[in-house]
Design an enzyme around this catalytic site. Structure first.
Site, PDB file in Angstrom:
ATOM      1  N   LYS A 167       2.617   1.617  -5.081  1.00 12.93           N
ATOM      2  CA  LYS A 167       3.459   2.212  -4.218  1.00 12.93           C
ATOM      3  C   LYS A 167       4.729   1.122  -3.734  1.00 12.93           C
ATOM      4  O   LYS A 167       4.212  -0.018  -3.762  1.00 12.93           O
ATOM      5  CB  LYS A 167       2.823   2.759  -2.941  1.00 12.93           C
ATOM      6  CG  LYS A 167       2.468   1.886  -1.948  1.00 12.93           C
ATOM      7  CD  LYS A 167       1.721   2.755  -0.929  1.00 12.93           C
ATOM      8  CE  LYS A 167       2.739   2.889   0.251  1.00 12.93           C
ATOM      9  NZ  LYS A 167       2.727   1.995   1.390  1.00 12.93           N
ATOM     10  N   HIS A 197      -4.103   3.173  -2.366  1.00  5.40           N
ATOM     11  CA  HIS A 197      -5.072   2.493  -2.127  1.00  5.40           C
ATOM     12  C   HIS A 197      -6.117   3.160  -1.297  1.00  5.40           C
ATOM     13  O   HIS A 197      -7.327   3.150  -1.186  1.00  5.40           O
ATOM     14  CB  HIS A 197      -5.079   1.005  -1.768  1.00  5.40           C
ATOM     15  CG  HIS A 197      -4.367   0.852  -0.368  1.00  5.40           C
ATOM     16  ND1 HIS A 197      -3.216   1.129   0.126  1.00  5.40           N
ATOM     17  CD2 HIS A 197      -5.357   0.488   0.705  1.00  5.40           C
ATOM     18  CE1 HIS A 197      -3.329   0.809   1.158  1.00  5.40           C
ATOM     19  NE2 HIS A 197      -4.480   0.275   1.964  1.00  5.40           N
ATOM     20  N   LYS A 201     -10.888   4.037  -0.849  1.00  2.00           N
ATOM     21  CA  LYS A 201     -11.750   3.565   0.254  1.00  2.00           C
ATOM     22  C   LYS A 201     -13.017   4.654   0.596  1.00  2.00           C
ATOM     23  O   LYS A 201     -12.794   5.538   0.245  1.00  2.00           O
ATOM     24  CB  LYS A 201     -11.018   3.876   1.692  1.00  2.00           C
ATOM     25  CG  LYS A 201     -10.011   2.665   1.847  1.00  2.00           C
ATOM     26  CD  LYS A 201      -9.245   2.998   3.395  1.00  2.00           C
ATOM     27  CE  LYS A 201      -7.810   2.220   3.318  1.00  2.00           C
ATOM     28  NZ  LYS A 201      -7.926   0.848   3.812  1.00  2.00           N
ATOM     29  N   ASP A 254       6.612   4.852   4.500  1.00  2.00           N
ATOM     30  CA  ASP A 254       5.432   3.672   4.186  1.00  2.00           C
ATOM     31  C   ASP A 254       4.000   4.384   4.265  1.00  2.00           C
ATOM     32  O   ASP A 254       2.974   4.014   3.389  1.00  2.00           O
ATOM     33  CB  ASP A 254       5.423   2.583   5.277  1.00  2.00           C
ATOM     34  CG  ASP A 254       4.652   1.472   5.008  1.00  2.00           C
ATOM     35  OD1 ASP A 254       4.515   1.133   3.734  1.00  2.00           O
ATOM     36  OD2 ASP A 254       3.993   1.067   5.764  1.00  2.00           O
ATOM     37  N   HIS A 259      -0.445   7.895   2.143  1.00  2.00           N
ATOM     38  CA  HIS A 259      -1.920   7.606   2.740  1.00  2.00           C
ATOM     39  C   HIS A 259      -2.486   8.835   3.786  1.00  2.00           C
ATOM     40  O   HIS A 259      -3.548   9.599   3.626  1.00  2.00           O
ATOM     41  CB  HIS A 259      -2.077   6.418   3.679  1.00  2.00           C
ATOM     42  CG  HIS A 259      -1.591   4.980   2.909  1.00  2.00           C
ATOM     43  ND1 HIS A 259      -1.810   5.221   1.563  1.00  2.00           N
ATOM     44  CD2 HIS A 259      -1.038   4.072   3.458  1.00  2.00           C
ATOM     45  CE1 HIS A 259      -1.393   3.818   1.131  1.00  2.00           C
ATOM     46  NE2 HIS A 259      -0.856   2.987   2.152  1.00  2.00           N
ATOM     47  N   LYS A 359       2.830   0.923  13.951  1.00  2.00           N
ATOM     48  CA  LYS A 359       2.584  -0.582  13.892  1.00  2.00           C
ATOM     49  C   LYS A 359       2.692  -0.908  15.452  1.00  2.00           C
ATOM     50  O   LYS A 359       3.055  -0.283  16.360  1.00  2.00           O
ATOM     51  CB  LYS A 359       3.638  -1.178  13.233  1.00  2.00           C
ATOM     52  CG  LYS A 359       4.002  -0.910  11.739  1.00  2.00           C
ATOM     53  CD  LYS A 359       3.176  -2.169  10.618  1.00  2.00           C
ATOM     54  CE  LYS A 359       3.401  -1.749   9.183  1.00  2.00           C
ATOM     55  NZ  LYS A 359       1.992  -2.050   8.625  1.00  2.00           N
TER      56      LYS A 359
END
Ligand code: BG6
Length: 509
Positions: A167, A197, A201, A254, A259, A359
């Site tokens: 990505k 990713h 997991k 992002d 995700h 963040k």
């Protein structure tokens, strides 16, 4: 090219993949050092790499094979904190090569081909190649085209050749479509492995195991019993050294179409009829298709953006986003997003999905919260029904890994009084394994040719389609209140208001 199935014979899961060379583009980069090399080492340790294996790093540095092996040894030392088995490391180093080249130079790819053919002879890797693009996205198309020009993605003669794409996959819907086209001009869909990713997991994969290997959840997994779902992906770190990329991307691009949407689709999808890659991905894509894109007006009321100002992280004073390296001092990029989404199908009609990510939030926490409805009638006189906390199932993705169920219990004593208690399953208590980075599983799946944990072209496009209206409205309206949350908090107050307007609350720990 047509969407051809990848019909090479596959090794059974748990067995080493067939002979192959993994070619890593961006061999000197951060992702390779931090994630890919440790993942390869762990696969070697678990005996999941074939004896006939080689790794070729492609990069611009003036290194020879030995220099690269030294670099790899250093990376493993740094990023495998548990220590490294010297025999396994030597096994891997013996099979590691470096190739110096430039993506824009067609000659480099001709020479790469010679090196790969020579390595096939030496290592018996049979011409099977896994090309891993750990490079800046603007080069994805170029590298694939060059590989194709010299025949390095040609699968004739029973060989397999696959390309793993990191990505970000595009930065909006038109660019994602264009990138899909560029790749599909040279490759068939079965050769393209778009990585996310999160799908590597264990705790994310366990959402499917929990839902579909247990009879208790499925009957209540719907609008009749579930009030709403909350998904939080909170990070306590700032943008670190990635300001250059992040300031162009922002939190929405992002984290959300990738995700967060993985977490939504696995939580909300219908049971697949099998675990075949396309069957699972069909069900995931159907969920995304059922999310109505927000109208312009809804973007204003159902999507919240934020940017961190100064604050604290673990008691230490930290600077604002705008003061981070390689970030514009007047940046209007969001570092926080919260949204209220709907899934318009029979299972989820009227069950809001609240999502948030950011963040420099108070804690690092990724979790999916399934909030059940209240009981219909209160039988316990001492507690009014509205004071009763509702059952909550929490899927802890990270750093805590497990599942917990909150429910009401009677406090011991002569008076009937209720209190919420917790039933807590922790991975670490049952399985004494350290959590993997996720890359081991994804690399292995790509080597055995199973695309279930990778994103399909249409899924990526539908996902961008859902967030596109938000990107458009936000691009048109410069935020006036940034920075609007302090580092080390749970985000802007508008995020709380978004959910509290509906009489609900974020589960902040
Ligand atoms: C990446 C994002 O894809 O995921 C990063 O680009 C983010 O900004 C990271 O920090 C989060 O991954 P994880 O595994 O730490 O939750």
């Amino acid at each position: 090219m047509a969407d051809e199935p990848n019909n090479h014979s596959k090794p059974r899961p748990g067995e080493p993949s067939g002979p192959c060379i993994m070619v890593v583009f961006g061999a000197g980069g951060d992702l390779t050092q931090r994630k890919l090399l440790p993942a390869l080492y762990n696969l070697a340790l678990q005996k999941l790499l074939p004896e006939k294996f080689a790794m070729v790093g492609f990069g611009r540095s003036e290194w020879g094979h030995e220099d690269y092996r030294t670099k790899m040894t250093e990376s493993l030392q740094e990023f495998e904190p548990g220590g490294v088995d010297a025999n396994v490391r030597s096994w891997l180093l013996e099979r590691t090569y470096f190739f110096k080249g430039d993506f824009n130079d067609p000659n480099a790819f001709k020479q790469l081909k010679e090196l790969l053919e020579k390595t096939d002879q030496e290592r018996g890797t049979e011409g099977n190649y896994l090309h891993y693009l750990a490079i800046a996205p603007e080069f994805f198309g170029t590298v694939v085209k060059r590989l194709s020009e010299v025949g390095l993605v040609d699968e004739s003669g029973g060989k397999w050749r696959r390309v793993v794409v990191e990505k970000p996959f595009g930065h909006d819907l038109p660019s994602a479509k264009a990138l899909n086209c560029e790749l599909q001009n040279e490759l068939h869909e079965g050769q393209i492995f778009r990585i996310d990713h999160y799908l590597g997991k264990e705790t994310v994969q366990n959402i499917l195991a929990m839902r579909f290997a247990n009879a208790v959840y499925e009957p209540i997994w719907n609008r009749r019993y579930i009030d709403h779902v909350q998904i939080t992906v909170a990070e306590s770190v700032g943008v670190e050294m990635r300001g250059g990329y992040y300031d162009q991307a922002g939190a929405l691009r992002d984290m959300v179409p990738n995700h967060i949407f993985q977490l939504i689709t696995l939580t909300a999808m219908e049971p697949p009829s099998s675990f075949d890659a396309n069957v699972v991905r069909d069900e995931q894509t159907k969920v995304l298709r059922a999310i109505p894109p927000l109208t312009e007006q809804e973007v204003l009321t159902r999507a919240v953006r934020g940017q961190y100002g100064e604050g604290n992280e673990e008691g230490k004073k930290v600077g604002s986003y705008r003061s981070e390296p390689r970030v514009n001092a007047k940046s209007a990029t969001e570092t926080f997003v919260a949204m209220k989404l709907a899934i318009e199908n029979w299972r989820w009609a009227d069950v809001p999905f609240y999502v948030r990510t950011g963040k420099r939030l108070k804690e690092r926490i990724t979790e999916v919260v399934i909030q059940f409805r209240r009981v219909p009638l209160m039988l316990f006189q001492q507690t009014a029904v509205e004071h009763l906390s509702r059952n909550r199932l929490v899927l802890h993705i990270q750093p805590k890994e497990g599942i917990s169920m909150e429910f009401e219990a009677k406090v011991p004593g002569p008076i009937v009084k209720l209190e919420p208690v917790n039933m807590d399953f922790k991975y670490a208590d049952y399985f004494k394994e350290s959590p993997s980075t996720g890359y081991e599983r994804l690399l292995y799946e790509a080597m055995i040719g199973d695309a279930t944990l990778f994103q399909r072209a249409d899924t990526v496009e539908v996902a961008w389609g859902v967030v596109q209206p938000v990107l458009d409205v936000w691009a048109a309206l410069t935020p006036r209140n940034f920075a609007n949350y302090g580092a080390g908090t749970w985000g802007p107050k508008e995020s709380d208001e978004l959910i509290e307007r509906d009489g609900r609350h974020w589960r902040n720990v």
